[in-house]
Write a protein that holds these residues in place. Structure first.
Motif, PDB file in Angstrom:
ATOM      1  N   VAL A  74       0.831  -1.198   0.000  1.00  0.00           N
ATOM      2  CA  VAL A  74       0.000   0.000   0.000  1.00  0.00           C
ATOM      3  C   VAL A  74       0.866   1.249   0.000  1.00  0.00           C
ATOM      4  O   VAL A  74       0.572   2.230  -0.681  1.00  0.00           O
ATOM      5  N   GLU A  75       1.966   1.194   0.769  1.00  0.00           N
ATOM      6  CA  GLU A  75       2.865   2.344   0.862  1.00  0.00           C
ATOM      7  C   GLU A  75       4.254   1.877   1.262  1.00  0.00           C
ATOM      8  O   GLU A  75       4.395   1.085   2.192  1.00  0.00           O
ATOM      9  N   THR A  76       5.269   2.366   0.563  1.00  0.00           N
ATOM     10  CA  THR A  76       6.656   2.124   0.959  1.00  0.00           C
ATOM     11  C   THR A  76       7.060   3.260   1.885  1.00  0.00           C
ATOM     12  O   THR A  76       7.020   4.428   1.498  1.00  0.00           O
ATOM     13  N   LEU A  77       7.433   2.901   3.111  1.00  0.00           N
ATOM     14  CA  LEU A  77       7.760   3.911   4.117  1.00  0.00           C
ATOM     15  C   LEU A  77       9.258   4.189   4.201  1.00  0.00           C
ATOM     16  O   LEU A  77       9.656   5.324   4.437  1.00  0.00           O
ATOM     17  N   ALA A  78      10.089   3.142   4.011  1.00  0.00           N
ATOM     18  CA  ALA A  78      11.544   3.349   4.098  1.00  0.00           C
ATOM     19  C   ALA A  78      12.277   2.154   3.514  1.00  0.00           C
ATOM     20  O   ALA A  78      11.822   1.019   3.636  1.00  0.00           O
ATOM     21  N   VAL A  79      13.419   2.427   2.892  1.00  0.00           N
ATOM     22  CA  VAL A  79      14.362   1.385   2.522  1.00  0.00           C
ATOM     23  C   VAL A  79      15.439   1.421   3.604  1.00  0.00           C
ATOM     24  O   VAL A  79      16.123   2.432   3.772  1.00  0.00           O
ATOM     25  N   LEU A  80      15.556   0.322   4.358  1.00  0.00           N
ATOM     26  CA  LEU A  80      16.474   0.285   5.496  1.00  0.00           C
ATOM     27  C   LEU A  80      17.898  -0.079   5.080  1.00  0.00           C
ATOM     28  O   LEU A  80      18.855   0.387   5.681  1.00  0.00           O
ATOM     29  N   SER A  81      18.024  -0.941   4.068  1.00  0.00           N
ATOM     30  CA  SER A  81      19.346  -1.319   3.560  1.00  0.00           C
ATOM     31  C   SER A  81      19.178  -2.007   2.215  1.00  0.00           C
ATOM     32  O   SER A  81      18.062  -2.347   1.815  1.00  0.00           O
ATOM     33  N   GLN A  82      20.320  -2.201   1.534  1.00  0.00           N
ATOM     34  CA  GLN A  82      20.308  -2.903   0.254  1.00  0.00           C
ATOM     35  C   GLN A  82      21.438  -3.908   0.229  1.00  0.00           C
ATOM     36  O   GLN A  82      22.562  -3.585   0.639  1.00  0.00           O
ATOM     37  N   SER A  83      21.148  -5.119  -0.243  1.00  0.00           N
ATOM     38  CA  SER A  83      22.175  -6.157  -0.331  1.00  0.00           C
ATOM     39  C   SER A  83      22.958  -6.001  -1.625  1.00  0.00           C
ATOM     40  O   SER A  83      22.496  -5.341  -2.561  1.00  0.00           O
ATOM     41  N   PRO A  84      24.140  -6.622  -1.724  1.00  0.00           N
ATOM     42  CA  PRO A  84      24.911  -6.568  -2.965  1.00  0.00           C
ATOM     43  C   PRO A  84      24.151  -7.156  -4.166  1.00  0.00           C
ATOM     44  O   PRO A  84      24.422  -6.810  -5.304  1.00  0.00           O
ATOM     45  N   LYS A  85      23.177  -8.031  -3.902  1.00  0.00           N
ATOM     46  CA  LYS A  85      22.389  -8.641  -4.991  1.00  0.00           C
ATOM     47  C   LYS A  85      21.215  -7.761  -5.413  1.00  0.00           C
ATOM     48  O   LYS A  85      20.439  -8.137  -6.273  1.00  0.00           O
ATOM     49  N   GLY A  86      21.065  -6.597  -4.785  1.00  0.00           N
ATOM     50  CA  GLY A  86      20.026  -5.664  -5.187  1.00  0.00           C
ATOM     51  C   GLY A  86      18.723  -5.769  -4.419  1.00  0.00           C
ATOM     52  O   GLY A  86      17.794  -5.021  -4.684  1.00  0.00           O
TER      53      GLY A  86
END
Length: 72
Positions: A9-21
């Motif tokens: 419904v809603e993206t509130l935050a991206v907390l981290s990203q892995s090397p695989k995307g």
């Protein structure tokens, strides 16, 4: 195994990203047509695949926030 239906419904935050995307995200998600809940889990770049995660009601998320603030 039954198919799991979801709608972000809603993206509130991206907390981290892995090397695989893949992104670890905090989203508001409706699972199987139910009332949306706050959800933390890993998602593939196109949101077609997901990892295991945690789902919280508004009250549970508020309590978690209080606990995390005490850890400062």
């Amino acid at each position: 195994m039954a198919e799991i239906k979801y709608e972000i419904v809603e993206t509130l935050a991206v907390l981290s990203q892995s090397p695989k995307g893949w992104n670890r995200e905090l989203n508001l998600v409706s699972w199987n047509g139910r009332e949306p809940k706050y959800d933390i889990r890993d998602w593939s770049p196109n949101h077609e695949k997901m990892g295991k995660g945690l789902t919280f009601s508004k009250e549970e998320l508020s309590k978690l926030k209080d606990v995390l603030e005490e850890l400062k």
